[in-house]
Design an enzyme around this catalytic site. Sequence first.
Site, PDB file in Angstrom:
ATOM      1  N   THR A  46       0.868  -1.178   0.000  1.00 49.07           N
ATOM      2  CA  THR A  46       0.000   0.000   0.000  1.00 49.07           C
ATOM      3  C   THR A  46       0.901   1.222   0.000  1.00 49.07           C
ATOM      4  OG1 THR A  46      -1.823   1.176   1.053  1.00 49.07           O
ATOM      5  CG2 THR A  46      -0.385  -0.071   2.523  1.00 49.07           C
ATOM      6  N   GLU A  47       0.612   2.190  -0.866  1.00 54.63           N
ATOM      7  CA  GLU A  47       1.587   3.246  -1.141  1.00 54.63           C
ATOM      8  C   GLU A  47       1.753   4.199   0.034  1.00 54.63           C
ATOM      9  OE1 GLU A  47      -1.154   2.625  -2.978  1.00 54.63           O
ATOM     10  OE2 GLU A  47      -1.997   4.469  -3.822  1.00 54.63           O
TER      11      GLU A  47
END
Lengths: 208, 208, 227, 227
Positions: A46-47
């Site tokens: 997840t960024e």
Amino acid sequence: MSLTPDELAAVVARDIPPNSYVNLGIGQPTKVADHLGADAGIVLHTENGMLNMGPAATGDQIDPDLTNAGKVPVTELPGASYFHHADSFLMMRGGHLDVCVLGAFQVSAAGDLANWHTGAPDAIPAVGGAMDLAIGAKQVFVMMTLFDKKGRPKLVPQCTYPLTGLRCVSRVYTDLAIIDVGPDGASVRETFGVTLDELRKRLDVPLA
Amino acid sequence: MSLTPDELAAVVARDIPPNSYVNLGIGQPTKVADHLGADAGIVLHTENGMLNMGPAATGDQIDPDLTNAGKVPVTELPGASYFHHADSFLMMRGGHLDVCVLGAFQVSAAGDLANWHTGAPDAIPAVGGAMDLAIGAKQVFVMMTLFDKKGRPKLVPQCTYPLTGLRCVSRVYTDLAIIDVGPDGASVRETFGVTLDELRKRLDVPLA
Amino acid sequence: MIAGSVDEAVAGIEDGSTVLVGGFGFAGMPFDLIDGLIRQGATDLTIVSNNAGNGDVGLAALLKAGRVRKVVCSFPRQADSYVFDELYRSGRIELEVVPQGNLAERMRAAGAGIGAFFCPTGVGTPLAEGKETRTIDGRDYVLEYPIKGDVALISAHRADRMGNLVYRKTARNFGPVMATAATRTIVQVSEVVPTGDLDPEAVVTPGIFVDRVVRVEARNYTVQGAR
Amino acid sequence: MIAGSVDEAVAGIEDGSTVLVGGFGFAGMPFDLIDGLIRQGATDLTIVSNNAGNGDVGLAALLKAGRVRKVVCSFPRQADSYVFDELYRSGRIELEVVPQGNLAERMRAAGAGIGAFFCPTGVGTPLAEGKETRTIDGRDYVLEYPIKGDVALISAHRADRMGNLVYRKTARNFGPVMATAATRTIVQVSEVVPTGDLDPEAVVTPGIFVDRVVRVEARNYTVQGAR
């Protein structure tokens, strides 16, 4: 029969190789996680700074310091790691992720992507990580319906919406067909409840 | 009387403000550490990836995984931290260190530094972190003798040795004088066993 | 280093400052420091943050107080970004939209002394319009410049008395990058521990990047996505 | 991910590869992997490392075995770098000297997808000769390009079975940067622990950057500076 969104998510999940590092974009791509085999060794990125993200958190699991890129509370799997934003986007922009799955307004036969802005003059622009994700994986898959609510094709000769990235999409998963896109144009891999000839009639894009 | 190397190190130490973050170059600048007050809160950086480095290790303290930039075994003080090389040089190149103390072959009145290469044609070039340190602190101090073994001045109108950095040195600490250098030229702050007039006669550089 | 109060921690922020504000949505948002900044009164601010505020708290409250001239962010528009939305639509606030990775990398560049860098994100899109481009080894890039802050306001989990910081889970997000990119970095933490209590191998932000630390009470902020 | 032997870990390295080799002097030097590379036989290599070998072990042994065409490093010349020195003076090896910070940042750029960057180090010096320069906001910079490896050989302290890594003290040095910059990253560690045993907040190199891990016996290498 055309695929339901859940069936489509299962098809995308089927095509992600074991042990891949994968980023699932906000919205429909998030559903792909529900169909990944627990033994496949697939690691979700997840960024906002995490690898080996687990499923959505519920009840007492909810921790405001642990969310996904959609700001939904999630959980942590064994072997997880946390890192800051520059390192997280280094993973994407440096080509370390194997697969990104994104939603789209339009994809061109050459693999251009439009998924951040409808071009409406009164819209407040907001890009988030979309442009980084577009160029941020060895393979970029798009999940979308093949036609919009007004019946207009979303696989197009040229994107008319503002671009997110140029020649970045490798494959489009839709309710009616899976289509490879890229320098050689669009090429149908699989259809669902529709024939190739019917698709050819409804799309402005030459289909191999 | 001119200063001994130890006295010079003490003078440099005196001029480093409390709570500074400091990198001491290899060689003579390393001695400055011996003269820093334990209560001054000065934090030493070593460019191979550590803050709050302690004194040289002896006996059982020696740990091959813990060395300074000169590859000498050192110790760790409470509040230390370790980081990788890109982060370590970010600290330098981003201007986060307060003071660097370096040795030099030559310094120009404008603050150019030559300390990595004598220009000898058969020398194997080796720069290490010298060029990063030269531009890597809010203030760069040089420690050197004012004259070389042959009696030639090391504070010069223009460096003749290959440069390490342009206009980067702010002050030169020598056995005979402390001299500010920079855009306004050289300006003597303090002399040791020599008069300003004597210095003027021996240097090719105008001294304010 | 350790401030006695939030007000002491944020003292001296000047009108017209560029303020980097940590957080991704609510996770890592330095609520107490932002409230302190509102009390402190600095105005005409440029805010650099991933979002442009949610609901009526945090950044949204600062915007509502009329202190912000410009927002630089990746994603201003959210379900509850009504404060920003209204200011923007009525022309009372400037907006620069920056891809999230560029936001992080441009701040890192500021912290690292990099003058500019050729970046693969945004090539051929409206956000690259008017920017210098170059093809290097067959790939196209856009030239991007550093974003430097006068002040960074960030939230961490624990600090020691030298300002070494550790974070908690995805609340880490922009904090470590912003700490490197600002002239003055101000941090709110849940706990201040004695120097030597943090594992030197696990320090995420070394104290060299930190100017002031203030301990605040844990706050039960709402998880946005859970609503 | 976890290789059964050093030879298995280094299998498949091709002639002509660019190999990033961790370590600063002996600290963090992947001795076992280098010995494995010598046995494996790949030749015509470009080695990127901070130094160019000490004594007769590690990189020096690889050089002595005649496998290296070119060394890219910041500091080749040391008291006991006699293997390199002789190869260099007799014209049997190429050398590119790179400032230490540029070496690190150019590898980071490779890992981060940056095409090139304007860097303050080296401006006006012989190491900037022939390079593009630019003045940005009144400061001069040199344009530097990424250094990408086909392979990285690094040493870490512990790994889990997913390849997450932690290091030990200043032996960390170039390891985390090189891991991001190579197509294939091979790591020797003192210990492999079960997945879940490393603190997620303290992982330095996430497994995404790691391709193979092999456990090796601790080696009592000589501390150079102690001689």
